[in-house]
Motif scaffolding. Structure first.
Motif, PDB file in Angstrom:
ATOM      1  N   VAL A  57      41.615  49.877  33.355  1.00  0.00           N
ATOM      2  CA  VAL A  57      40.733  50.943  33.841  1.00  0.00           C
ATOM      3  C   VAL A  57      39.360  50.815  33.183  1.00  0.00           C
ATOM      4  O   VAL A  57      38.320  50.909  33.857  1.00  0.00           O
ATOM      5  N   VAL A  58      39.354  50.548  31.866  1.00  0.00           N
ATOM      6  CA  VAL A  58      38.089  50.381  31.143  1.00  0.00           C
ATOM      7  C   VAL A  58      37.322  49.177  31.684  1.00  0.00           C
ATOM      8  O   VAL A  58      36.109  49.254  31.947  1.00  0.00           O
ATOM      9  N   ILE A  59      38.046  48.055  31.901  1.00  0.00           N
ATOM     10  CA  ILE A  59      37.393  46.840  32.417  1.00  0.00           C
ATOM     11  C   ILE A  59      36.766  47.120  33.780  1.00  0.00           C
ATOM     12  O   ILE A  59      35.619  46.742  34.039  1.00  0.00           O
ATOM     13  N   LEU A  60      37.522  47.803  34.666  1.00  0.00           N
ATOM     14  CA  LEU A  60      37.024  48.089  36.010  1.00  0.00           C
ATOM     15  C   LEU A  60      35.784  48.980  35.937  1.00  0.00           C
ATOM     16  O   LEU A  60      34.816  48.766  36.673  1.00  0.00           O
ATOM     17  N   ALA A  61      35.795  49.970  35.026  1.00  0.00           N
ATOM     18  CA  ALA A  61      34.643  50.866  34.892  1.00  0.00           C
ATOM     19  C   ALA A  61      33.424  50.091  34.396  1.00  0.00           C
ATOM     20  O   ALA A  61      32.307  50.269  34.906  1.00  0.00           O
ATOM     21  N   ILE A  62      33.629  49.182  33.417  1.00  0.00           N
ATOM     22  CA  ILE A  62      32.513  48.378  32.902  1.00  0.00           C
ATOM     23  C   ILE A  62      31.978  47.451  33.993  1.00  0.00           C
ATOM     24  O   ILE A  62      30.765  47.290  34.153  1.00  0.00           O
ATOM     25  N   LEU A  63      32.906  46.845  34.776  1.00  0.00           N
ATOM     26  CA  LEU A  63      32.483  45.971  35.877  1.00  0.00           C
ATOM     27  C   LEU A  63      31.647  46.759  36.880  1.00  0.00           C
ATOM     28  O   LEU A  63      30.631  46.272  37.375  1.00  0.00           O
ATOM     29  N   GLY A  64      32.087  47.991  37.188  1.00  0.00           N
ATOM     30  CA  GLY A  64      31.346  48.834  38.114  1.00  0.00           C
ATOM     31  C   GLY A  64      29.926  49.086  37.639  1.00  0.00           C
ATOM     32  O   GLY A  64      28.975  49.060  38.421  1.00  0.00           O
ATOM     33  N   ALA A  65      29.774  49.303  36.319  1.00  0.00           N
ATOM     34  CA  ALA A  65      28.443  49.534  35.752  1.00  0.00           C
ATOM     35  C   ALA A  65      27.638  48.240  35.740  1.00  0.00           C
ATOM     36  O   ALA A  65      26.462  48.220  36.129  1.00  0.00           O
ATOM     37  N   ALA A  66      28.282  47.123  35.345  1.00  0.00           N
ATOM     38  CA  ALA A  66      27.566  45.856  35.183  1.00  0.00           C
ATOM     39  C   ALA A  66      27.072  45.318  36.519  1.00  0.00           C
ATOM     40  O   ALA A  66      25.982  44.746  36.604  1.00  0.00           O
ATOM     41  N   LEU A  67      27.880  45.477  37.575  1.00  0.00           N
ATOM     42  CA  LEU A  67      27.519  44.911  38.877  1.00  0.00           C
ATOM     43  C   LEU A  67      26.875  45.953  39.793  1.00  0.00           C
ATOM     44  O   LEU A  67      26.669  45.692  40.977  1.00  0.00           O
ATOM     45  N   SER A  68      26.573  47.143  39.254  1.00  0.00           N
ATOM     46  CA  SER A  68      25.941  48.237  40.015  1.00  0.00           C
ATOM     47  C   SER A  68      26.742  48.575  41.273  1.00  0.00           C
ATOM     48  O   SER A  68      26.181  48.714  42.361  1.00  0.00           O
ATOM     49  N   PRO A  70      29.197  51.462  42.177  1.00  0.00           N
ATOM     50  CA  PRO A  70      29.914  52.682  41.771  1.00  0.00           C
ATOM     51  C   PRO A  70      31.288  52.822  42.421  1.00  0.00           C
ATOM     52  O   PRO A  70      32.147  53.515  41.894  1.00  0.00           O
ATOM     53  N   THR A  71      31.509  52.135  43.577  1.00  0.00           N
ATOM     54  CA  THR A  71      32.809  52.268  44.256  1.00  0.00           C
ATOM     55  C   THR A  71      33.942  51.684  43.418  1.00  0.00           C
ATOM     56  O   THR A  71      35.101  52.028  43.640  1.00  0.00           O
ATOM     57  N   PHE A  72      33.604  50.801  42.444  1.00  0.00           N
ATOM     58  CA  PHE A  72      34.644  50.239  41.583  1.00  0.00           C
ATOM     59  C   PHE A  72      35.338  51.339  40.789  1.00  0.00           C
ATOM     60  O   PHE A  72      36.487  51.173  40.378  1.00  0.00           O
ATOM     61  N   LEU A  73      34.638  52.463  40.576  1.00  0.00           N
ATOM     62  CA  LEU A  73      35.241  53.566  39.826  1.00  0.00           C
ATOM     63  C   LEU A  73      36.435  54.146  40.578  1.00  0.00           C
ATOM     64  O   LEU A  73      37.382  54.632  39.963  1.00  0.00           O
ATOM     65  N   ASP A  74      36.394  54.071  41.928  1.00  0.00           N
ATOM     66  CA  ASP A  74      37.537  54.553  42.716  1.00  0.00           C
ATOM     67  C   ASP A  74      38.783  53.732  42.415  1.00  0.00           C
ATOM     68  O   ASP A  74      39.884  54.278  42.262  1.00  0.00           O
ATOM     69  N   ILE A  75      38.592  52.397  42.320  1.00  0.00           N
ATOM     70  CA  ILE A  75      39.736  51.531  41.990  1.00  0.00           C
ATOM     71  C   ILE A  75      40.244  51.866  40.596  1.00  0.00           C
ATOM     72  O   ILE A  75      41.450  51.909  40.351  1.00  0.00           O
ATOM     73  N   ALA A  76      39.300  52.120  39.663  1.00  0.00           N
ATOM     74  CA  ALA A  76      39.692  52.486  38.301  1.00  0.00           C
ATOM     75  C   ALA A  76      40.542  53.758  38.328  1.00  0.00           C
ATOM     76  O   ALA A  76      41.559  53.851  37.635  1.00  0.00           O
ATOM     77  N   LEU A  77      40.141  54.733  39.185  1.00  0.00           N
ATOM     78  CA  LEU A  77      40.907  55.983  39.290  1.00  0.00           C
ATOM     79  C   LEU A  77      42.294  55.726  39.842  1.00  0.00           C
ATOM     80  O   LEU A  77      43.291  56.220  39.309  1.00  0.00           O
ATOM     81  N   VAL A  78      42.378  54.912  40.931  1.00  0.00           N
ATOM     82  CA  VAL A  78      43.679  54.578  41.518  1.00  0.00           C
ATOM     83  C   VAL A  78      44.564  53.940  40.455  1.00  0.00           C
ATOM     84  O   VAL A  78      45.751  54.257  40.322  1.00  0.00           O
TER      85      VAL A  78
ATOM     86  N   LEU B  53      40.389  40.851  38.851  1.00  0.00           N
ATOM     87  CA  LEU B  53      39.776  39.632  39.387  1.00  0.00           C
ATOM     88  C   LEU B  53      39.206  39.889  40.789  1.00  0.00           C
ATOM     89  O   LEU B  53      38.067  39.520  41.088  1.00  0.00           O
ATOM     90  N   TYR B  54      40.014  40.545  41.650  1.00  0.00           N
ATOM     91  CA  TYR B  54      39.543  40.872  42.999  1.00  0.00           C
ATOM     92  C   TYR B  54      38.297  41.755  42.933  1.00  0.00           C
ATOM     93  O   TYR B  54      37.356  41.593  43.707  1.00  0.00           O
ATOM     94  N   THR B  55      38.314  42.722  41.996  1.00  0.00           N
ATOM     95  CA  THR B  55      37.171  43.615  41.859  1.00  0.00           C
ATOM     96  C   THR B  55      35.933  42.821  41.469  1.00  0.00           C
ATOM     97  O   THR B  55      34.857  43.048  42.008  1.00  0.00           O
ATOM     98  N   PHE B  56      36.104  41.873  40.531  1.00  0.00           N
ATOM     99  CA  PHE B  56      34.960  41.072  40.094  1.00  0.00           C
ATOM    100  C   PHE B  56      34.398  40.263  41.251  1.00  0.00           C
ATOM    101  O   PHE B  56      33.189  40.068  41.351  1.00  0.00           O
ATOM    102  N   TYR B  57      35.261  39.796  42.165  1.00  0.00           N
ATOM    103  CA  TYR B  57      34.800  39.015  43.320  1.00  0.00           C
ATOM    104  C   TYR B  57      34.343  39.914  44.464  1.00  0.00           C
ATOM    105  O   TYR B  57      34.315  39.467  45.611  1.00  0.00           O
ATOM    106  N   ARG B  58      33.994  41.147  44.187  1.00  0.00           N
ATOM    107  CA  ARG B  58      33.462  42.113  45.157  1.00  0.00           C
ATOM    108  C   ARG B  58      34.405  42.325  46.339  1.00  0.00           C
ATOM    109  O   ARG B  58      33.965  42.411  47.488  1.00  0.00           O
TER     110      ARG B  58
END
Lengths: 101, 189
Positions: A57-68, A70-78, B53-58
């Motif tokens: 969850v932390v990694i996904l949230a950081i990725l969401g911030a790093a790659l701009s 915000p929808t990645f936060l939804d995956i983090a929540l799931v 990994l999937y998330t990183f690959y958008r």
């Protein structure tokens, strides 16, 4: 220009820095994997996989911030919700066999 | 592109490399775990890595599916199945390696890895889809006349490769029945 595009120095932006931090968290996850594989008890494994999930969850949230994105936060929540479900299901399974849900 | 490593392979970032290591380690641990319950738990960790990994690959939609299906539903279904079978307690953590099986898997991996060299880079203008527009244009132009379906994607799924989709439907049907058996239900309600 957002915060992640700001330059930190030596040609690296805040986004690059966050990606390196996320990679560091993945390296930590590889360390946590030892406990999930080795055990020795199932409780160890359940806890290890729960920590791994929180780490994800932390990694996904950081990725969401790093790659701009915000929808990645939804995956983090799931993931936060499913991580809980997984821990409950495995715990119930180890305590009373047959009672998964 | 033959014989050269595509640019996508050359620039692997730190996070990709660490995620690859994590995913491969979890996959190996799942395959070699002696205890079935341990394998199920480590497989949950594997899906965590794949989703990241999937998330990183958008591909957030694929990551969401991976999270919901692989980490959530699969774990619960596997546990339900385990509850209906016997689980033997083992002393050893890892299964001993079956060398013929490992060799067959290694050969299959090597065969697939050879083809990876020729996969075009993401967004490459040399990709067959773009360099051979006759095929794509034929589908866009002729779909309605051939099938009477207005949506080209739908026409490919349901008409041009209809038997393939029919096979998929059979698989989904079988999976639904298997889930009902494991849940000891007569209907999904």
């Amino acid at each position: 220009m957002s915060v992640v595009d700001a330059t930190l120095g030596a040609g690296y932006t805040v986004g690059d820095f966050l990606l390196i931090v996320a990679a560091g968290f993945v390296v930590l996850a590889i360390g946590m994997l030892y406990r999930a594989v080795k055990g020795p008890t199932m409780q160890d494994r359940v806890l290890a996989v729960n920590v791994l999930g929180t780490n994800t969850v932390v990694i996904l949230a950081i990725l969401g911030a790093a790659l701009s994105e915000p929808t990645f936060l939804d995956i983090a929540l799931v993931y936060a919700l499913l991580n809980f479900l997984m821990a409950i299901a495995i715990s119930k399974f180890t305590v009373e066999r047959g009672g998964v849900l | 592109m033959t014989g050269t490593v595509s640019p996508a392979v050359a620039q692997v970032t730190a996070i990709e490399a660490s995620l690859f290591v994590f995913v491969v380690l979890t996959a190996l641990a799942t395959a070699f775990a002696r205890d079935v319950l341990a394998a199920v738990i480590v497989f949950g960790a594997y899906s965590l890595g794949m989703a990241a990994l999937y998330t990183f690959y958008r591909a957030p939609d694929v990551a969401m599916t991976e999270a919901a299906i692989s980490a959530g539903v699969t774990t619960v279904l596997l546990l339900l199945t385990l509850a209906k079978t016997t689980r033997i307690d083992h002393e050893a953590v890892f299964e001993s390696v079956n060398y013929p099986a490992a060799g067959a898997a290694g050969l299959l991996f090597a065969g697939l890895a050879i083809t990876m060299v020729d996969v075009p880079a993401v967004g490459s203008p040399d990709a067959p889809v773009w360099s051979n527009p006759d095929v794509t244009q034929w589908y866009l132009a002729e779909t309605y006349a051939e099938t009477g379906v207005e949506n080209t994607v739908m026409a490919v799924l349901a008409a041009f490769r209809g038997f393939d989709t029919f096979g998929e439907a059979v698989v989904v049907f079988a999976a639904g029945i298997a889930a009902l058996i494991v849940l000891r239900r007569e209907v999904f309600a």
